[in-house]
Design a protein around this motif. Structure first.
Motif, mmCIF file in Angstrom:
data_model
loop_
_atom_site.group_PDB
_atom_site.id
_atom_site.type_symbol
_atom_site.label_atom_id
_atom_site.label_comp_id
_atom_site.label_asym_id
_atom_site.label_seq_id
_atom_site.Cartn_x
_atom_site.Cartn_y
_atom_site.Cartn_z
ATOM 1 N N ILE A 207 44.527 37.530 72.284
ATOM 2 C CA ILE A 207 45.446 36.710 71.368
ATOM 3 C C ILE A 207 44.695 36.348 70.347
ATOM 4 C CG2 ILE A 207 45.975 34.115 71.953
ATOM 5 C CD1 ILE A 207 47.117 36.018 74.031
ATOM 6 N N MET A 208 45.807 36.099 69.228
ATOM 7 C CA MET A 208 45.206 35.844 67.871
ATOM 8 C C MET A 208 45.175 34.240 67.579
ATOM 9 S SD MET A 208 44.457 38.762 67.540
ATOM 10 C CE MET A 208 44.077 39.376 66.100
ATOM 11 N N SER A 209 44.588 33.971 66.650
ATOM 12 C CA SER A 209 44.533 32.568 66.161
ATOM 13 C C SER A 209 45.864 32.309 65.815
ATOM 14 C CB SER A 209 43.540 32.467 65.018
ATOM 15 O OG SER A 209 43.859 31.516 64.213
ATOM 16 N N LEU A 210 46.255 30.883 66.069
ATOM 17 C CA LEU A 210 47.300 30.292 65.691
ATOM 18 C C LEU A 210 47.618 30.063 64.032
ATOM 19 C CD1 LEU A 210 48.118 27.721 68.558
ATOM 20 C CD2 LEU A 210 49.015 30.098 68.370
ATOM 21 N N ARG A 211 46.471 30.031 63.577
ATOM 22 C CA ARG A 211 46.524 29.970 62.152
ATOM 23 C C ARG A 211 46.436 31.074 61.350
ATOM 24 N NH1 ARG A 211 48.916 25.970 61.285
ATOM 25 N NH2 ARG A 211 47.689 25.588 59.150
ATOM 26 N N ASP A 212 46.116 32.237 61.830
ATOM 27 C CA ASP A 212 46.022 33.437 61.141
ATOM 28 C C ASP A 212 46.168 34.664 62.239
ATOM 29 O OD1 ASP A 212 44.970 35.866 59.947
ATOM 30 O OD2 ASP A 212 43.145 34.870 58.983
ATOM 31 N N GLY A 213 47.122 35.353 62.087
ATOM 32 C CA GLY A 213 47.439 36.385 63.222
ATOM 33 C C GLY A 213 46.546 37.545 63.223
ATOM 34 N N SER A 218 39.390 32.016 68.906
ATOM 35 C CA SER A 218 37.950 31.967 69.287
ATOM 36 C C SER A 218 37.449 30.793 69.324
ATOM 37 C CB SER A 218 37.236 32.755 68.253
ATOM 38 O OG SER A 218 36.081 32.418 68.037
ATOM 39 N N LYS A 219 36.474 30.264 70.388
ATOM 40 C CA LYS A 219 36.100 28.948 70.597
ATOM 41 C C LYS A 219 35.279 28.478 69.255
ATOM 42 C CE LYS A 219 34.465 29.990 75.261
ATOM 43 N NZ LYS A 219 33.517 31.174 75.550
ATOM 44 N N LEU A 225 43.356 23.547 65.480
ATOM 45 C CA LEU A 225 44.446 23.980 65.437
ATOM 46 C C LEU A 225 44.827 25.533 65.878
ATOM 47 C CD1 LEU A 225 46.165 22.246 62.387
ATOM 48 C CD2 LEU A 225 46.624 21.641 64.709
ATOM 49 N N SER A 226 43.748 26.258 65.643
ATOM 50 C CA SER A 226 43.852 27.833 65.595
ATOM 51 C C SER A 226 43.969 28.208 67.199
ATOM 52 C CB SER A 226 42.549 28.448 64.996
ATOM 53 O OG SER A 226 41.357 28.215 65.936
ATOM 54 N N ARG A 227 43.449 27.200 68.106
ATOM 55 C CA ARG A 227 43.606 27.660 69.466
ATOM 56 C C ARG A 227 44.019 26.579 70.471
ATOM 57 N NH1 ARG A 227 38.174 26.845 67.915
ATOM 58 N NH2 ARG A 227 37.757 24.632 67.826
ATOM 59 N N ILE A 228 44.533 27.063 71.529
ATOM 60 C CA ILE A 228 44.910 25.971 72.530
ATOM 61 C C ILE A 228 43.842 25.993 73.534
ATOM 62 C CG2 ILE A 228 46.584 25.666 74.442
ATOM 63 C CD1 ILE A 228 48.765 26.806 72.753
ATOM 64 N N ASN A 229 43.235 25.011 73.722
ATOM 65 C CA ASN A 229 42.377 24.638 74.732
ATOM 66 C C ASN A 229 43.030 24.328 76.051
ATOM 67 O OD1 ASN A 229 40.184 24.943 72.649
ATOM 68 N ND2 ASN A 229 40.981 22.817 72.070
ATOM 69 N N LEU A 230 42.088 24.517 77.286
ATOM 70 C CA LEU A 230 42.584 24.475 78.702
ATOM 71 C C LEU A 230 42.650 22.870 78.768
ATOM 72 C CD1 LEU A 230 41.512 27.313 80.853
ATOM 73 C CD2 LEU A 230 43.465 27.118 79.222
ATOM 74 N N THR A 231 41.977 22.140 78.075
ATOM 75 C CA THR A 231 41.787 20.907 78.224
ATOM 76 C C THR A 231 42.820 19.975 77.227
ATOM 77 O OG1 THR A 231 40.085 20.951 76.638
ATOM 78 C CG2 THR A 231 39.361 20.557 79.094
ATOM 79 N N ASP A 232 43.550 20.542 76.498
ATOM 80 C CA ASP A 232 44.724 19.769 75.546
ATOM 81 C C ASP A 232 45.730 19.308 76.308
ATOM 82 O OD1 ASP A 232 43.345 20.667 73.179
ATOM 83 O OD2 ASP A 232 44.616 22.424 72.741
ATOM 84 N N ILE A 237 49.208 20.409 72.776
ATOM 85 C CA ILE A 237 49.803 21.637 72.782
ATOM 86 C C ILE A 237 51.101 22.016 71.881
ATOM 87 C CG2 ILE A 237 50.714 23.442 74.352
ATOM 88 C CD1 ILE A 237 48.672 22.397 76.325
ATOM 89 N N ALA A 238 52.048 20.706 72.089
ATOM 90 C CA ALA A 238 53.207 21.074 71.432
ATOM 91 C C ALA A 238 52.945 21.083 70.045
ATOM 92 C CB ALA A 238 54.213 19.793 71.927
#
Ligand code: AQP
Length: 355
Positions: A207-213, A218-219, A225-232, A237-238
């Motif tokens: 899975i790639m970063s949401l800011r740079d495909g 990565s943690k 903004l580059s990732r969706i954390n399980l705690t978001d 998330i939206a």
């Protein structure tokens, strides 16, 4: 004797890449063969010691995430690596099996150490040897991971092969190996360690970063903004999906049309992985549509999948004693498997056992 081993580092929040690339794929394996899932806290100190309280908390949080994702402590062994000493002991032995040249080729070390290699810890350099020890301390045969771990698993096989070869006669004489399943290959007649199979498959192996495909999610990416954390939460998330980088074109109707469009490819892959569908199927529904239509659908899907898990994680984190009890039970069960294996390894090598 098939056996699954895998793990995640307790370094900050788990993200969608860890979940889709690893943890979610572990769940069905629990009903197919014995499974061991480790919170690899000894790995978490290789890139610098985290704040001690944060490390403790993250260890419990990753355990809670495993359970919230569907890893059942009644079916799987769940434990934290540092508490089973055999990992560290076997890693030392593997430090003496692996060659400097092998480790010098590891791309993850080069990426993580960056330009300042002289200042990287020896632990970061030797990380793949510890990973090989994690797996082989249980003689695990299958390791489900994301694509970034492929090179480390190849090294694990190299270490197992060299150990099996170097001690081939001894393993046979002691009668503690298993017959080589493919006797025509270069390995000896009897093997002590299995040739572990990586399990890297499906639409979410990277899975790639949401800011740079072109960059892995990565943690350690400084941009949240580059990732969706399980705690978001749902709003976060939206927002992150809405802000995800894309190109101006509509989605193609064929997978071939995603080539050279890394951001579009990534978002379609994420949708497919969460929905348990193929990219082709997703494009059948969304081909020809704009991101302004696709993104809200993706956000809704991500929220509806992750929210129940986040709620369950929070509930589990309210009872830390319960989490610790799960880990303690796992440590006992993991030790019961690893101890006799290390006893064998000491005998194979010739360490005098005077206990
Ligand atoms: N982006 C990803 N896509 C698919 N799978 C991924 N994994 C990690 N990132 C992705 C898989 O998650 C498991 C656990 O990884 P880890 O936390 O032990 O180590 P990592 O690969 O170093 O994870 P991060 O998020 O990238 O952490 P940092 O930023 O510290 O390097 C592994 O199976 C991995 O393949």
């Amino acid at each position: 004797q098939p056996r699954v081993f895998s793990g995640v580092q307790p370094t900050g929040n788990l993200h969608l890449g860890n979940y889709l690339g690893a943890v979610s794929r572990w769940v069905p394996l629990q009903d197919q063969m014995p499974t061991i899932f480790c919170v690899v806290d000894s790995h978490a100190i290789t890139a610098g010691f985290p704040d001690p309280e944060e490390l403790t908390n993250a260890t419990r949080e990753v355990t809670a995430a495993y359970m919230a994702a569907g890893i059942d402590p009644k079916k799987s062994i769940i434990f934290n690596q540092s508490q089973v000493r055999e990992h560290a002991e076997l890693a030392w032995i593997f430090n003496c099996v692996a060659r400097m040249g092998w480790l010098n080729r590891m791309t993850q070390f080069k990426e993580k150490a960056g330009k300042n290699r002289e200042n990287a810890s020896v632990g970061l350099f030797a990380y793949p040897n510890l990973m090989a020890a994690d797996i082989l301390a249980y003689r695990a045969t299958h390791v489900p991971v994301g694509d970034d771990q492929k090179q480390h698993l190849e090294l694990t096989r190299d270490i197992a092969a060299k150990f099996n070869n170097d001690f081939g006669d001894r393993i046979k004489d002691l009668g503690i190996g298993v017959p080589n399943p493919t006797p025509s290959n270069e390995l000896p007649e009897y093997l002590y360690f299995p040739m572990t199979e990586p399990m890297i498959a499906g639409p979410a192996t990277r899975i790639m970063s949401l800011r740079d495909g072109t960059k892995k999610m990565s943690k350690s990416d400084p941009s949240d903004l580059s990732r969706i954390n399980l705690t978001d939460d749902a709003d976060t998330i939206a927002k992150k999906v809405k802000k995800a980088k894309t190109d101006p074109d509509a989605l193609p109707s064929e997978v071939a049309g995603l080539e050279d469009r890394p951001e579009a490819d990534n978002l379609v892959g994420i949708y497919a992985a969460i929905a348990g569908r193929t990219k082709e199927e997703v494009l059948k529904d969304f081909g020809g549509q704009q991101f302004s239509t696709f993104k809200p659908a993706l956000a809704e899907l991500a929220v509806s999948t992750l929210s129940p898990m986040t709620d369950e994680m929070r509930r589990l984190m309210d009872d830390k004693a319960q989490i610790d009890a799960v880990l303690k039970d796992g440590v006992e069960k993991a030790s019961a498997i690893a101890e006799p294996i290390l006893k064998d390894v000491r005998r194979i090598i010739g360490f005098l056992d005077v206990r």
